[in-house]
Design a protein around this motif. Structure first.
Motif, mmCIF file in Angstrom:
data_model
loop_
_atom_site.group_PDB
_atom_site.id
_atom_site.type_symbol
_atom_site.label_atom_id
_atom_site.label_comp_id
_atom_site.label_asym_id
_atom_site.label_seq_id
_atom_site.Cartn_x
_atom_site.Cartn_y
_atom_site.Cartn_z
ATOM 1 N N ARG A 279 -3.377 13.795 -30.634
ATOM 2 C CA ARG A 279 -3.985 12.893 -29.671
ATOM 3 C C ARG A 279 -3.038 11.753 -29.287
ATOM 4 N N ARG B 256 2.133 23.273 -25.803
ATOM 5 C CA ARG B 256 0.884 23.663 -25.136
ATOM 6 C C ARG B 256 1.156 23.988 -23.678
ATOM 7 N N ASP C 195 -3.423 24.530 -18.898
ATOM 8 C CA ASP C 195 -4.661 24.613 -19.677
ATOM 9 C C ASP C 195 -4.438 23.967 -21.045
ATOM 10 N N ARG C 196 -4.390 22.675 -21.049
ATOM 11 C CA ARG C 196 -4.054 21.925 -22.258
ATOM 12 C C ARG C 196 -5.052 22.116 -23.394
ATOM 13 N N GLU C 197 -6.256 22.501 -23.078
ATOM 14 C CA GLU C 197 -7.286 22.669 -24.101
ATOM 15 C C GLU C 197 -7.324 24.073 -24.705
ATOM 16 N N SER C 198 -6.491 24.982 -24.213
ATOM 17 C CA SER C 198 -6.561 26.374 -24.663
ATOM 18 C C SER C 198 -5.939 26.608 -26.035
ATOM 19 N N GLY C 199 -5.154 25.696 -26.500
ATOM 20 C CA GLY C 199 -4.571 25.854 -27.819
ATOM 21 C C GLY C 199 -3.164 25.301 -27.887
#
Length: 66
Positions: free
Chosen positions: A8, A38, A42-46
């Motif tokens: 974060r 990353r 799509d930063r939230e994909s992993g």
């Protein structure tokens, strides 16, 4: 081991070769020397984690055209 807080607060960088078109990956150096990678689109994909030694070998191979 990765601490989610480290991700974060880490400074993520995008390659200067990406041209700002979200067609690249982002890289962050985490405490302890791990490298996090990353997808810019799509930063939230992993996130993929690499040791500093593996990342250094990978970057050297890219620079030498391997």
């Amino acid at each position: 081991m990765m601490n989610p807080e480290d991700l974060r607060v880490s400074r993520w960088r995008t390659s200067t070769y990406s041209g700002g078109g979200n067609q690249c990956v982002e890289v962050a150096v985490l405490p302890g020397g791990q490298i996090a990678v990353r997808d810019t689109k799509d930063r939230e994909s992993g996130i993929q984690l690499f040791s500093a030694a593996v990342w250094t070998t990978f970057m050297a191979a890219l620079k030498h055209g391997a």
